[in-house]
Design a protein around this motif. Structure first.
Motif, short mmCIF file in Angstrom:
data_model
loop_
_atom_site.label_atom_id
_atom_site.label_comp_id
_atom_site.label_asym_id
_atom_site.label_seq_id
_atom_site.Cartn_x
_atom_site.Cartn_y
_atom_site.Cartn_z
N ASN A 525 20.31 22.66 33.52
CA ASN A 525 21.52 21.89 33.97
C ASN A 525 21.05 20.50 34.31
N HIS A 526 20.07 20.50 35.10
CA HIS A 526 19.58 18.85 35.44
C HIS A 526 19.24 18.26 34.08
N VAL A 527 18.82 19.01 33.19
CA VAL A 527 18.47 18.17 31.96
C VAL A 527 19.68 17.61 31.31
N TYR A 528 20.75 18.43 30.97
CA TYR A 528 22.18 18.10 30.70
C TYR A 528 22.80 16.82 31.42
N GLU A 529 22.44 16.73 32.71
CA GLU A 529 22.85 15.65 33.64
C GLU A 529 22.27 14.40 33.21
N ASN A 589 31.69 21.53 35.48
CA ASN A 589 32.86 22.29 36.19
C ASN A 589 33.31 23.80 35.91
N ILE A 590 32.30 24.24 34.90
CA ILE A 590 32.72 25.64 34.11
C ILE A 590 31.19 26.40 34.46
N PRO A 591 31.52 27.55 34.90
CA PRO A 591 30.02 28.23 35.07
C PRO A 591 29.76 28.74 33.57
N THR A 592 28.22 28.62 33.57
CA THR A 592 27.69 28.55 32.01
C THR A 592 28.24 30.06 31.44
N ALA A 593 28.02 30.98 31.94
CA ALA A 593 28.57 32.21 31.44
C ALA A 593 29.84 32.24 30.80
N GLU A 594 30.68 31.47 31.51
CA GLU A 594 32.27 31.52 31.08
C GLU A 594 32.58 30.09 30.11
#
Length: 626
Positions: A525-529, A589-594
């Motif tokens: 997630n930090h990579v994406y940011e 803003n969206i949980p990864t699994a969703e």
């Protein structure tokens, strides 16, 4: 047997349902256990009189907890804590006792009763606080160590308090056990029954000698007897015997301490400290940890199940108000004491909020005080409810600490930033473990670096090894400008704080669209940011080492060194491309699994990886056959 199985099923089911639910809600396991006990006891009436008997067994979890904590503390570390044990802990107990005593006297209680109430409520909950500190990983912080010091002091203080309470009695009593253990047997009149004791009837000097001898025996046995015992058990090659020996050590020491009138918890802690340097320390930890967790959980359930809802509902506002008043007054005292001992920021708030409740030793002192005619029975029942309420409020205080800590920046000692009088093609922001390796490789290759870090100790340490660094916040524009951001070729963002890294990357990209930015990332997630902030190359902390470990696995399941290296390289290249692709559909803003788009893209990329590795395997097989 049927009754036992029924009750065991109720208790275990309550824990299995309530505790994970509380943990998911961020409330912590302790509040989950307390809520489970409250539901199966007063609310649904599924458990009854056996709760008190279970509590006697469950309290042994506190003894095990202190033994395991002792295993983590070397004797030298305990000696280093002496100022906190005597000063911080002693001051907290003394001032809290006097303050609560004054309040009780203002409320109309005689001084003797008020003093007993003050001594009882000055103690905090060792079980709840240490369990929560361990869960949240706060034991090794300054605030956590200060909190532990006070709790240890309080546990020791129970012994003289129990010896002192009979002096406050309004009527003569026939028996005083002098037992600092967690034991409520005297509630049912068992205190008047014959009990095993090595010191009963002895003169004072003999009691002292026997007590010192028992403590010396524990120390010497820990040093000289445990190693031969563990070697003997090891020779049997029976795993369950390790567990039996660990339990025997804790139970035996606790029993010995009870025989000489000392606290089993204190004796177990002392034994743990003595065994802290043993090569069998980790073995004992792994054997006892499950027992400690289950017994502590059972203890918290019995506390919740033992709450008298009828008594509470008769005047709930008065009881809740008094519980909050205890927390408020103890909190104010703890805050002042913490400030006097130079605890700062979140450490002071952890110390204050973590110890503001009354504790399980209060149940012991109240039962004993009632038996000794020190505290009237009706007042004792009210105080029991107040103690239970403060313990149930404690997890909420830790949630409050989390909120305060999240919005609080730790104020480090103020040091003026260095004047940067050099510039170079490479700026390295952060010289921790990650930045050090980058700096060593680049400078050893003949290139100049400008190192920035906001930690004075780190900068001074690097200077001892001949690495010149500049003190200052690498995210400050003026510092980056002085370091030569306008002319630099590469910026390495290697700070420990994720948010600071993202902030630095975003600012540098706005100032220099052509600058090559390499950033350290905590996770995917930090990579994406960081990709969105403008980083060119991103290195996940554990990624490269994990790929190397995977390569070693392949080498040891049949692939040659070359084949394993090729597979690792293929995986590395694929993952770099996959992360960039996934960053495009990732939404914070969206949980990864969703996130449907993210999941579908991830599954497609996984199939691509499997295809690439399969093709590589076939290619390598053809080369071998050729």
């Amino acid at each position: 047997m049927e009754s036992f199985l029924y009750q065991a099923t109720i208790y275990l089911a309550a824990a299995v349902i309530a505790v994970p639910l509380a943990a998911r809600l961020g409330l912590g396991s302790v509040l989950g256990y307390l809520a489970a006990g409250l539901i199966i006891g007063p609310v649904l009436g599924l458990v009854g009189a056996e709760t008190a008997d279970l509590q006697h067994v469950a309290e042994f979890g506190v003894v095990m907890m202190l033994f395991l904590i002792g295993l983590e503390l070397e004797p030298r570390a305990l000696w280093d804590m002496r100022d906190k044990l005597l000063g911080l802990g002693g001051l907290q107990v003394g001032v809290s006792t006097l303050a609560i005593m004054v309040i009780a006297m203002v409320a109309g209680q005689p001084w003797s009763v008020a003093l007993a109430v003050g001594l009882t409520l000055s103690l905090s909950s060792t079980a709840i606080v240490l369990q929560t500190l361990s869960e949240k990983g706060l034991m090794q912080t300054n605030g956590g160590r200060a909190t532990f010091s006070v709790l240890l002091t309080q546990d020791i203080a129970v012994i003289p308090i129990l010896a002192f309470l009979p002096l406050l009695a309004s009527a003569p009593v026939a028996h005083f056990a002098g037992d600092g253990s967690i034991n409520r047997a005297h509630q049912s009149g068992a205190g008047h029954e014959a009990s095993l004791s090595l010191v009963e009837g002895l003169p004072g000097w003999a009691v002292t000698l026997v007590t010192i001898g028992a403590v010396a025996f524990v120390v010497l046995a820990g040093i000289y007897l445990t190693r031969p015992l563990f070697r003997f058990i090891h020779a049997s090659r029976l795993r369950e015997m390790y567990t039996a020996l660990a339990l025997m050590i804790v139970v035996g020491i606790s029993f010995l301490m009870t025989l000489v009138g000392l606290s089993p918890a204190l004796g177990a802690f002392l034994a743990g400290v003595v065994l802290a340097n043993s090569e069998f320390r980790h073995e004992m930890e792994s054997d006892l940890e499950p027992f400690k967790g289950l017994l502590l959980g059972l203890f918290f359930i019995t506390v919740g199940a033992g709450i008298d809802v009828g008594f509470f509902l008769a005047d709930p506002l008065d009881l809740i108000g008094l519980a909050l008043l205890v927390i408020l007054f103890k909190g104010v005292i703890l805050y002042i004491v913490g400030r006097a001992f130079k605890l700062k920021g979140r450490d002071r708030w952890l110390f204050t909020l973590g110890l503001a409740q009354a504790g399980e030793f209060g149940f012991v002192l109240l039962a004993f005080s009632t038996q000794q005619n020190v505290i009237p029975a009706h007042l004792s029942q009210k105080l029991l409810m107040i103690i239970a309420l403060t313990m149930m409020i404690t997890p909420l205080l830790f949630i409050l600490y989390d909120l305060l800590s999240r919005n609080m920046r730790e104020h480090a000692p103020t040091h003026a930033p260095d004047t940067i009088d050099e510039q170079g093609p490479v700026i390295i922001a952060g010289i921790g473990r990650f930045g050090q390796i980058v700096n060593r490789l680049v400078t050893a290759s003949g290139f100049k670096t400008i190192v920035l870090d906001h930690d004075m100790e780190t900068i001074q340490l690097m200077r001892r090894f001949g690495v010149k660094g500049f003190l200052g916040d690498p995210t400050r524009p003026e510092l980056l400008k002085a370091a030569g951001l306008a002319k630099a070729q590469v910026l390495v963002a290697a700070l420990d704080d994720d948010n600071q890294v993202t902030k630095l990357v975003a600012y540098a990209r706005r100032q220099r669209p052509d600058l090559h930015i390499i950033a350290r990332a905590r996770d995917r997630n930090h990579v994406y940011e960081l990709y969105r902030a403008g980083a060119d190359d991103i290195v996940r902390e554990m990624f490269d080492s994990s790929v190397r470990a995977g390569r070693y696995v392949l080498e040891n399941v049949g692939l040659s060194e070359y084949e394993a290296a090729q597979a690792a390289q293929t995986f590395y290249q694929h993952d770099r491309k996959a992360v960039r692709d996934l960053a495009e559909v990732w939404d914070p803003n969206i949980p990864t699994a969703e996130n449907t788009a993210y999941v579908e893209r991830s599954q497609a990329l996984q199939k691509d990886l499997e295809t690439a590795l399969m093709e590589l395997s076939e290619e390598l097989a053809e080369r071998r056959s050729a």
